[in-house]
Write an enzyme that holds these catalytic residues in place. Structure first.
Site, PDB file in Angstrom:
ATOM      1  N   ASP A 121     103.577 184.636  37.622  1.00  0.00           N
ATOM      2  CA  ASP A 121     102.641 183.609  37.151  1.00  0.00           C
ATOM      3  C   ASP A 121     102.512 183.663  35.629  1.00  0.00           C
ATOM      4  OD1 ASP A 121     100.793 181.575  37.228  1.00  0.00           O
ATOM      5  OD2 ASP A 121      99.283 182.655  38.369  1.00  0.00           O
ATOM      6  N   CYS A 148      99.945 177.793  34.764  1.00  0.00           N
ATOM      7  CA  CYS A 148     100.837 177.018  35.632  1.00  0.00           C
ATOM      8  C   CYS A 148     101.471 175.886  34.838  1.00  0.00           C
ATOM      9  CB  CYS A 148     100.046 176.445  36.802  1.00  0.00           C
ATOM     10  SG  CYS A 148     100.984 175.322  37.844  1.00  0.00           S
TER      11      CYS A 148
HETATM   12 ZN    ZN Z   1      97.972 181.308  38.927  1.00  0.00          ZN
END
Ligand code: ZN
Length: 309
Positions: A12, A236
């Site tokens: 991430d 993101c």
């Molecule tokens: Zn995340």
């Protein structure tokens, strides 16, 4: 409480980095996290290379890291093809994902929520054939940057379907930092009442400075698994305004101060954060990596004082 941390920085955290980070540097980071006592790492993702070029070396990363006893290396697998590649590359655990918001799901996965769940079912079949554990992450459960508040009922429906498919471990993810403690309590209570067999973990982003406060809300609910990123790196690529995850070393510092155990050595973890900062060549959002632990003391003689001329 014994708290399990799933380090998601290598996935991430790094996925939205514009410049490709050399495989050796990713491997060095993951090895250093293992060295600090982290035992669960979301190492990479087997996604479309055009969508996330940073993860193009997924199989190489898995092959080159040195895995200590008891470690679990999980990877994101958006579809059967990704899952097959991940299993072949030696992933210990697969993570399927779907968004609770229809718009975000379409942006992120290019299909409807219902189609994503059908797809997850196919991944689950493959995982069970190969004996690879599978868990799921549901994103934007605490708010969507396109739709606003997300109906708890739609989160519940997704977790129910996951349970029917046989997936019990579910991460509720706050993709763009829209969670607040009140929202966390409401969503977790709704899911727990409707799907008591689900084993929940929480994934927060510190976009609005509420990351650790939301963890505190999770701890009150006795949720004992949290995902976080070393140095607070991340965001993101398919969600506007997304910033870094809750920072792992800040989280561990907080948990230890509250008397919880993590099995992680905080000093080593801070060195991992410095290593990542050096790799990326810019300051990271982590705070304990700069301030030191709470009881870091300074030499009074060396510090400036008001009367000094
Ligand atoms: Zn995340």
């Amino acid at each position: 409480m014994q708290i399990k941390i799933i380090e998601v920085g290598p996935r991430d955290g790094l996925q939205s980095e514009k410049t490709f980070i050399a495989t050796a540097q990713k491997v060095r980071l993951i090895d250093s996290l293992f060295g600090a006592g982290i035992r669960s790492v979301e190492a990479t993702s087997f996604v479309s290379l055009t969508a996330v070029p940073q993860m193009a070396d997924a199989a190489d990363v898995l092959q080159q890291i040195s895995r200590p006893e008891g470690s679990v290396v999980s990877v994101l697998a958006p579809n059967v093809r990704g899952a097959r590649d991940a299993i072949r590359a030696g992933a210990d655990e697969l993570v399927a994902f779907v968004s609770a918001s229809a718009t975000h799901n379409r942006k992120n996965l290019n299909r409807s929520v219902a189609d994503s769940l059908i797809n997850i079912e196919a991944v689950a079949e493959l995982a069970s054939q190969s004996g690879t554990p599978l868990r799921a992450a549901v994103s934007t459960v605490f708010g969507c940057p396109f739709e606003g508040d997300v109906d708890v009922g739609s989160v519940v429906a997704i977790v129910q379907t996951l349970s029917r498919i046989g997936i019990r471990q579910v991460t509720l993810a706050d993709t763009t930092g829209m969670a607040t403690p009140a929202v966390v309590r409401a969503v977790c209570a709704g899911v727990r009442n409707a799907v008591p067999e689900a084993m929940l973990s929480l994934h927060f982003h510190n976009t609005r400075g509420l990351g650790l406060v939301n963890v505190a809300a999770g701890l009150e609910l006795e949720i004992d698994v949290y995902e976080s990123s070393i140095g607070g790196v991340g965001g993101c690529p398919f969600a506007p305004g997304a910033t870094g995850n809750v920072c792992t070393e800040d989280l561990v510092h907080y948990l230890h101060e509250e008397g919880h155990s993590t099995g992680i050595d905080l000093d080593s973890l801070v060195r991992s954060a410095w290593l990542l900062e050096e790799t990326l060549g810019r300051p990271l959002p982590g705070q304990v990596m700069r301030a030191g632990k709470r009881l870091r003391l300074y030499d009074a003689g060396a510090a400036p004082s008001a009367t000094a001329r």
